[in-house]
Scaffold this active site. Sequence first.
Site, mmCIF file in Angstrom:
data_model
loop_
_atom_site.group_PDB
_atom_site.id
_atom_site.type_symbol
_atom_site.label_atom_id
_atom_site.label_comp_id
_atom_site.label_asym_id
_atom_site.label_seq_id
_atom_site.Cartn_x
_atom_site.Cartn_y
_atom_site.Cartn_z
ATOM 1 N N GLY A 98 0.822 -1.215 0.000
ATOM 2 C CA GLY A 98 0.000 0.000 0.000
ATOM 3 C C GLY A 98 0.851 1.258 0.000
ATOM 4 O O GLY A 98 1.942 1.262 0.561
ATOM 5 N N ARG A 159 1.067 -5.730 -5.052
ATOM 6 C CA ARG A 159 1.275 -6.627 -3.905
ATOM 7 C C ARG A 159 1.740 -8.021 -4.327
ATOM 8 O O ARG A 159 1.415 -9.012 -3.670
ATOM 9 C CB ARG A 159 -0.030 -6.768 -3.106
ATOM 10 N N ASP A 190 5.702 -7.849 4.604
ATOM 11 C CA ASP A 190 5.710 -8.860 3.538
ATOM 12 C C ASP A 190 6.715 -8.486 2.450
ATOM 13 O O ASP A 190 7.420 -9.347 1.917
ATOM 14 C CB ASP A 190 4.313 -8.989 2.913
ATOM 15 N N LYS A 216 8.303 0.743 5.245
ATOM 16 C CA LYS A 216 7.153 1.586 4.949
ATOM 17 C C LYS A 216 5.881 0.884 5.362
ATOM 18 O O LYS A 216 5.756 -0.317 5.153
ATOM 19 C CB LYS A 216 7.137 1.862 3.446
ATOM 20 N N THR A 217 4.964 1.525 5.975
ATOM 21 C CA THR A 217 3.555 1.139 6.060
ATOM 22 C C THR A 217 2.844 2.071 7.024
ATOM 23 O O THR A 217 3.336 2.325 8.135
ATOM 24 C CB THR A 217 3.285 -0.324 6.488
ATOM 25 N N ASP A 219 0.459 1.393 8.656
ATOM 26 C CA ASP A 219 -0.019 0.617 9.810
ATOM 27 C C ASP A 219 0.908 0.698 11.023
ATOM 28 O O ASP A 219 0.501 0.396 12.134
ATOM 29 C CB ASP A 219 -0.177 -0.864 9.433
ATOM 30 N N LYS A 257 -26.496 14.745 18.299
ATOM 31 C CA LYS A 257 -27.431 13.638 18.048
ATOM 32 C C LYS A 257 -26.765 12.394 17.469
ATOM 33 O O LYS A 257 -27.384 11.346 17.396
ATOM 34 C CB LYS A 257 -28.565 14.093 17.135
ATOM 35 N N TYR A 258 -25.511 12.516 17.035
ATOM 36 C CA TYR A 258 -24.917 11.371 16.334
ATOM 37 C C TYR A 258 -23.804 10.672 17.106
ATOM 38 O O TYR A 258 -22.975 11.324 17.750
ATOM 39 C CB TYR A 258 -24.277 11.812 15.018
ATOM 40 N N MET A 265 -7.906 2.422 9.291
ATOM 41 C CA MET A 265 -7.029 1.421 8.690
ATOM 42 C C MET A 265 -5.982 0.889 9.658
ATOM 43 O O MET A 265 -5.734 1.495 10.704
ATOM 44 C CB MET A 265 -6.331 1.994 7.465
ATOM 45 N N GLY A 266 -5.371 -0.161 9.226
ATOM 46 C CA GLY A 266 -4.402 -0.887 10.025
ATOM 47 C C GLY A 266 -4.823 -2.324 9.948
ATOM 48 O O GLY A 266 -5.667 -2.763 10.730
ATOM 49 N N ARG A 267 -4.249 -3.052 8.962
ATOM 50 C CA ARG A 267 -4.729 -4.400 8.682
ATOM 51 C C ARG A 267 -4.656 -5.302 9.910
ATOM 52 O O ARG A 267 -5.559 -6.074 10.167
ATOM 53 C CB ARG A 267 -3.919 -5.013 7.542
ATOM 54 N N TYR A 460 -7.860 5.007 2.926
ATOM 55 C CA TYR A 460 -7.130 5.401 1.718
ATOM 56 C C TYR A 460 -6.768 6.890 1.727
ATOM 57 O O TYR A 460 -5.741 7.273 1.171
ATOM 58 C CB TYR A 460 -7.959 5.032 0.477
HETATM 59 P P1 FBP Z 1 0.902 -1.962 3.560
HETATM 60 O O1 FBP Z 1 1.163 -2.661 4.846
HETATM 61 O O2 FBP Z 1 1.198 -2.756 2.355
HETATM 62 O O3 FBP Z 1 1.609 -0.627 3.527
HETATM 63 O O4 FBP Z 1 -0.643 -1.623 3.449
HETATM 64 C C1 FBP Z 1 -1.342 -0.994 4.459
HETATM 65 C C2 FBP Z 1 -2.803 -0.833 4.165
HETATM 66 O O5 FBP Z 1 -3.109 0.523 4.011
HETATM 67 C C3 FBP Z 1 -3.641 -1.488 5.262
HETATM 68 O O6 FBP Z 1 -3.849 -0.602 6.316
HETATM 69 C C4 FBP Z 1 -4.887 -1.902 4.545
HETATM 70 O O7 FBP Z 1 -5.505 -3.013 5.112
HETATM 71 C C5 FBP Z 1 -4.385 -2.250 3.185
HETATM 72 O O8 FBP Z 1 -3.223 -1.484 2.974
HETATM 73 C C6 FBP Z 1 -5.393 -1.956 2.118
HETATM 74 O O9 FBP Z 1 -4.832 -2.142 0.864
HETATM 75 P P2 FBP Z 1 -5.582 -2.917 -0.287
HETATM 76 O O10 FBP Z 1 -6.677 -2.011 -0.729
HETATM 77 O O11 FBP Z 1 -4.539 -3.123 -1.317
HETATM 78 O O12 FBP Z 1 -6.095 -4.192 0.319
#
Ligand code: FBP
Length: 599
Positions: A98, A159, A190, A216-217, A219, A257-258, A265-267, A460
């Site tokens: 990503g 990827r 990865d 890099k990431t 996350d 009210k909400y 994000m953060g896989r 994103y």
């Molecule tokens: P990387 O670890 O490859 O940098 O990706 C991070 C990330 O933004 C995650 O937070 C997210 O789950 C994933 O990429 C979403 O990417 P894709 O749309 O390619 O699944």
Amino acid sequence: MNLFSKVSRTAGKNSPLEEEVRKLPVPVNSVFLGKDGRIEPAEFRQTDMTLGSKGHERIEQVFPETSAKNGSAILEAVVAGGSRGTAGKRVAVLFSGGPAAGGHNVLVGLAAVLGKDNTLLGVRKGPGGLVKGDLFEIDRRSVSSIMNMGGFDFLGTDRTKIKTAEQFEKVKQTVVKNRLDGLVVVGGDDSNTNAAFIAEHLEKEGVRCSVIGVPKTIDGDLAAGKYLPIPFGFDTATKIYAELVGNLTQDAASAVKYYHFVKLMGRTASKITLEVALQTKPAVALISEEIAEKNMSLEAIVDHIARIITLRRLNGLNHGVILVPEGLVEFIPEMGRLIAELNKVLVEYATDIADLPSLEHKREFLFPHLTAQSAQVMASLPPDLQETLILDRDDHGNVKVSQIETEKLLIEKIRYRLSEMKRHTDRFFGREEGKIEASAQQVEDFKKVSLSVQSHFLGYEGRCSKPSRFDAAFTFQLGMAAGSLVLSGKTGYMAAVTDFHKGGRVLALPLTGLISTEMRGGKEEFVIKRSLVELSSPSFRLYAENRDRWAREDCFSSPGAIQYWGPTCRQVSMLVALDQEYPDFASFDLGEEKQVLVE
Ligand code: FBP
């Protein structure tokens, strides 16, 4: 120039802000500064700091060449001029995984350290482009145009996992055909594992090409404690999300009210959610690592949030912000077990499943292969979630959690729980342990209020912004470090920077020291272990100590937009400052600032 022409001139990344940000100086660590003040490659020396992880013997068997060559010692850049005068080297760079803010400054740092006498090539569209041999020579003039600019669009990314013998052979051919002396892989866990395998393969084949990783990431989960507190991209992404969440906390308290449910994000790791929580103080922030540690089921999570919403209601607040980490589902014990079982079956019966015509057929095939408990969990999930769990895996076998609408699943269940609470007040309110203490009038008032929610997914929009001052500075050092390592012929290392608060130390971490063995999809895999939120860390403890008050009252704060100038532009993330025990988070220092011109 009239206004018409002025506005059209802003096309092609020339907005007034982009033009100004492009000119911002970046720090240059003294190890990259020659006596005449010009940028030079640094010389790296061995230190007595080491890295080593689980399954060391197995790693030595799988990576015999690079582990014997590099051992476990960390290298440190000590002085400029290491490979001064080196000429004619050809170095390729690729982005992988990503996007993350700052990638372009890695390229600028590389170009600066390689100088005019060496050639920098770009690989289009990530590791996939490397396999295809899709490379181009980077024109040095175009490098200045990407200085401090966001995204990965200069090269693109993908990827692809390089795993088959055929792919490795193609990578070798690309290296040989393009006469590469170096390959720089900018990526996450990865992708850096990919880099370690490529380095090993090329060594085995007797192809002399330095393979260097760059961390890099967004996350934040590619980290190595005090040697690499954080990868690049996290700082910028969390600043963007914190601005937006800060605005939502303000909106919640204004519209009164909400409940805004925000998936962040953060896989896998919840580091982004924790950082955003520290910056904005929402009513609830779920931290996946804590949920796994406490063995909390989905129902227990729903209970927890419904309880906070109720307590706030009793306190006169019917609004708030709830943060949900993207990777949550894999940490909920029953969901984690289901995903692990699915991963195994999907690998074992890959061809049979691929041949089945519809999702319904695939489901029918899978159910008998699951344990009774997992089959029950699966059946209780909404169909679109079942589909994501069955169908989508990326090339590295990861579930595409960004496509799972966890926040909506929670909203649905919390709505149901609150309506149940209204219908059976005696079950939920009272003086007994576990029940919510409230007067008869409060219970009556509770019954009259309904839950209005808005759901959001912030992901994103945080990956491709112009880098924060920190990420711009950090990535520029990483690029110079990677270039220096390549010029000095090192291979199988990852560039790293630490001590962000006192000038920065530039390190090279042996990739084999970061790799450990893990079971994925029922198979032994060699991976760089993801760095998750530690529940004993100062950052988590600070959150845990304060969250009850943040849940009961409106305590939110709004950090605002990323600053490129002024007193707040040099902040590092709170998580890094707390966990690295810096005295403050207000001011990073990575060296003397310079206007960088790559000519
Ligand atoms: P990387 O670890 O490859 O940098 O990706 C991070 C990330 O933004 C995650 O937070 C997210 O789950 C994933 O990429 C979403 O990417 P894709 O749309 O390619 O699944």
